[in-house]
Enzyme design. Structure first.
Site, PDB file in Angstrom:
ATOM      1  CE  LYS A 160      -4.140  -2.070   0.527  1.00 36.83           C
ATOM      2  NZ  LYS A 160      -5.248  -1.905  -0.711  1.00 36.83           N
ATOM      3  CD  GLU A 166     -10.394   4.032   0.573  1.00 36.81           C
ATOM      4  OE1 GLU A 166      -9.941   5.475   0.293  1.00 36.81           O
ATOM      5  OE2 GLU A 166      -9.662   3.219  -0.340  1.00 36.81           O
ATOM      6  CB  SER A 168      -0.130  -7.983  -0.938  1.00 38.03           C
ATOM      7  OG  SER A 168      -0.983  -8.862  -0.181  1.00 38.03           O
TER       8      SER A 168
HETATM    9  C1  PLP Z   1      -1.770  -6.817   2.680  1.00 35.61           C
HETATM   10  C2  PLP Z   1      -2.817  -6.532   1.695  1.00 35.61           C
HETATM   11  N1  PLP Z   1      -3.023  -7.225   0.570  1.00 35.61           N
HETATM   12  C3  PLP Z   1      -4.260  -6.741   0.070  1.00 35.61           C
HETATM   13  C4  PLP Z   1      -5.064  -5.975   0.239  1.00 35.61           C
HETATM   14  C5  PLP Z   1      -6.049  -5.720  -0.743  1.00 35.61           C
HETATM   15  O1  PLP Z   1      -6.209  -4.760  -1.494  1.00 35.61           O
HETATM   16  P1  PLP Z   1      -5.837  -4.893  -3.253  1.00 35.61           P
HETATM   17  O2  PLP Z   1      -6.715  -5.746  -3.729  1.00 35.61           O
HETATM   18  O3  PLP Z   1      -5.864  -3.445  -3.527  1.00 35.61           O
HETATM   19  O4  PLP Z   1      -4.406  -5.061  -3.118  1.00 35.61           O
HETATM   20  C6  PLP Z   1      -5.069  -5.158   1.287  1.00 35.61           C
HETATM   21  C7  PLP Z   1      -5.881  -4.134   1.445  1.00 35.61           C
HETATM   22  O5  PLP Z   1      -6.049  -3.557   2.739  1.00 35.61           O
HETATM   23  C8  PLP Z   1      -3.769  -5.370   2.050  1.00 35.61           C
HETATM   24  O6  PLP Z   1      -3.680  -4.971   3.301  1.00 35.61           O
END
Ligand code: PLP
Lengths: 276, 413
Positions: free
Chosen positions: B106, B128, B395
């Site tokens: 993020k 948000e 992620s």
């Molecule tokens: C670690 C992590 N992965 C994935 C997401 C999902 O968001 P996005 O689909 O935009 O990657 C989030 C959302 O808060 C997150 O904190």
């Protein structure tokens, strides 16, 4: 049939009368009262009715209309039912224009083509879709083709260039959003509104209705000076929300709307409306 | 490979996937700008400013400097050998976005948008958040750049992500609980929009995923695309070839598109997104917009949404707050319809098992969101020979989820 809106604004102009446009959420406070409430609105001075199509994620609305939408949704109110109410309303009233106001997704899911013919046949005159800016207006080409008027919003942030584009596509009337904010907020600045409305009307004869922040006779009179009509939403919806049944809702409509009608008539034009 | 994963049944012919969106913000039939008039001028202003900045070498250098020295990029690609052996199939490689400052991908986006805000002279930032990761990443960059920060967060999410709420407060942000609707991510987005429409003159809205009106899906993608650009070069340098499959979890879709984008024109690389199947697709309690939704309009763009026959957006369910969203970025909708990527559901249960397996075999606590991607990688690996490579976007890290996991397993901390 589909020129009720133009006809109504022409009449208002001829009589030098300010238009009064109440907004209610269809199916709130009680689904079985919507048609009766619509007739009461007309009886107490409405010139056009904005009928809100409830939506789960109304980003431009404050808590009053959010909650009103949530109540209607909880009772299963949807487009099909709303068109049924419009049809029923038309059995007794073939003159008062009806504009459906809401957000795009319920129409998108219903299907634009289906909506266009069914809404027209039911007696709807136009739509005001909050999240459909002029750039995306081709989305509802089917509606325009069916003769439904597309009402656009103009906001305090609207640039001169955008205003020109909106005026080019606008039908029926322009809805001027009196402040940058959400419905039901208390940010009305009548002086600024008058200036902006004057600018919108410059070189154009499309009628302008002002909404957002109009809550009573005083605020209605304050913004009506330059405008052709005023829209009253949250304050009316809040008043209706406190009523327990259909009779109480009809009484509330009269108590709420009549003083506003009276105030608008006493400041505008020679054609005073006969006392009800 | 299963038909599901190969995703080669093209329904729309696309020559260059990097040519999207068009000037109207469209990815094929999806995207666009479906917003109230009040916000149209600021959105157009933002689009114009951003289109200039993305070509501005000074801006790009500034962004890259922060990614390197503040975020800690590049993030490594780690070969999860023990996990791969345990799975018994293809090799699973992890793109370690969990090692970034603040613990998720993020921050790539919030740094970028904060720099845009600064260039535009906006000093008040709103955001948000669902899991709180985007809120933390926003609060972090606001502290770093001296900007005011207000974060909208659903009351339900505040309850399940307490640590992140406190982190945001420590960073000087104001966290506003959202009690409307389902009190989760979509409602936080609604409330942030309402703030923006009210304070449009001095406020910059940092959206946390590739959703919202144009230019957000493009801008957020661009800032996260560093993930895939790095990964593509790392694959060639470390392994001498591109991976056979990419996988990532999809909430709004920012980490996924971040990984996928650089590979979109490499047609030999299969792409699979993992959506939250919650308690199972059949239960109806999930957040799998692409797998189970239909085209509609939500939060300013046309995309796949989860809604009922009246067009009302429905409540979603996922163990991970960050995937609990009834829409999805329009570029993913486009990738699905064009056949370039496929999207499948991963249940809470599967994500939990993957979380534990990764923890025990590799010593990595993944975020619950990312655990969905790990679960998908494991599923894909089982059906593929040992010499194939699966690149999975890890992620984020799981520190924020420790309480949720303990509670689910009946352990009092
Ligand atoms: C670690 C992590 N992965 C994935 C997401 C999902 O968001 P996005 O689909 O935009 O990657 C989030 C959302 O808060 C997150 O904190």
């Amino acid at each position: 049939m589909s020129c009720r809106i133009e006809k109504r604004f022409a009449e208002l102009r001829a009589r030098q009368r300010k238009g009064l446009i109440p907004f209610i959420t269809a199916g709130d406070p009680l689904p079985n009262a919507s048609v009766a409430i619509m007739h009461a609105l007309v009886d107490y001075g409405a010139d056009l009715i904005e009928l809100g199509v409830p939506y789960s994620d109304p980003v431009a609305d404050g808590p009053t209309i959010q909650h009103s939408s949530e109540r209607a949704i909880a009772r299963g109110v949807g487009i099909e039912q709303i068109l049924g109410w419009v049809r029923e309303f038309r059995e007794r009233d073939v003159d008062t224009p009806i504009v459906l106001m809401g957000y795009l997704n319920p129409l998108e899911i219903y299907g634009y083509r289906r909506f266009a013919t069914e809404a027209r046949d039911a007696g709807v005159d136009g739509v005001l879709l909050v999240d459909l800016p002029v750039e995306e207006s081709a989305t509802i080409a089917d509606l325009r083709e069916a003769g439904l008027r597309q009402i656009f919003l103009v906001a305090p942030t609207t640039t001169a260039q955008r205003l020109a584009a909106i005026r080019e596509q606008a039908q029926g009337f322009i809805y001027y959003v009196s402040f940058a904010g959400i419905t039901g907020a208390d940010q009305l600045d009548p002086v600024a509104v008058r200036q902006r409305v004057a600018r919108i009307k410059q070189g154009s004869d499309i009628p302008v209705a002002v909404g957002f922040g109009v809550r009573d006779a005083a605020s209605a009179v304050a913004v009506a000076e330059r405008a052709d009509a005023v829209v009253i939403g949250s304050a009316l919806v809040a008043r209706l929300a406190t009523t327990a049944d259909r009779e109480a809702a009809l009484v509330a409509v009269g108590g709420f709307l009549a003083p506003i009608r009276k105030a608008l008539d006493s400041t505008s034009g020679p054609q005073r409306r006969a006392a009800l | 490979m299963s038909d599901e994963a190969s995703g080669v049944q093209a329904t729309i012919k696309v020559n260059d996937f990097h040519a999207y969106p068009d000037a109207q913000g469209r990815f094929g039939n999806f995207g666009g700008v479906f917003m109230p008039e009040t916000l149209m001028p600021p959105l157009q202003e933002l689009t114009a400013a951003y289109l200039q900045l993305r070509e501005d070498p000074e801006f790009i250098a500034e962004f890259e400097r922060d990614l390197k020295h503040y975020v800690g990029r590049p993030s490594p690609i780690y070969h999860a050998e023990r996990l791969s052996r345990e799975t018994g199939g293809a090799q699973i490689l992890l793109k370690r976005e969990d090692l970034n400052h603040t613990g998720a991908h993020k921050i790539n986006n919030t740094i970028g948008q904060a720099l845009v805000a600064r260039r535009m002279g906006k000093r008040r930032i709103i955001a948000e958040t669902g899991a709180g990761q985007h809120g933390v990443a926003t609060a972090t960059v606001c502290a770093r750049f001296g900007l005011d920060c207000v974060v909208y967060m659903g009351a339900v999410d505040i309850e399940r992500q307490k640590i992140n709420v406190y982190r945001m407060k420590l960073l000087g942000a104001e966290v506003v609980p959202v009690v409307s609707g389902s009190q989760t991510l979509k409602d936080a987005l609604n409330e942030a929009m309402r703030d923006w429409v009210t304070n449009v003159a001095d406020t910059f809205y940092i959206i946390g995923t590739v959703a919202g009106p144009h230019p957000y899906p493009m801008m957020v993608r661009d800032f996260n695309a560093v993930v895939g650009r790095e990964a593509r070069a790392q694959m060639l340098a470390q392994f001498g070839r591109l991976p056979h499959v990419l996988t990532a979890c999809v909430g709004g879709g920012s980490n996924a598109i971040g990984l996928f984008h650089a590979f979109l024109n490499d047609r030999e690389v299969a792409i699979v997104g993992a959506e939250a199947a919650g308690e199972g697709m059949a239960s109806g309690r999930h957040a799998a917009s692409l797998s189970a939704g239909r085209p509609g309009v939500l939060h300013g763009n046309r995309t796949y949404v989860l809604c009922d026959d009246h067009g009302q957006i429905v409540e979603t369910h996922s163990i991970s707050a960050g995937l609990d969203y009834p829409g999805v970025g329009p570029e993913h909708a486009f990738l699905k319809d064009s056949g370039r990527a496929s999207y499948v559901g991963v249940s809470d249960e599967e994500a939990m098992s993957a979380f534990h397996l990764l923890a025990r075999t590799e010593g990595i606590l993944a975020a619950l969101e990312s655990s969905h991607a790990v679960a998908q990688a494991i599923k894909l690996a089982r059906d593929l020979p040992k010499d194939q490579l699966i690149l999975c976007n890890l992620s984020g890290r799981g520190d924020k989820d420790v309480h949720t996991i303990a509670a689910r397993e009946g352990i009092a901390l």
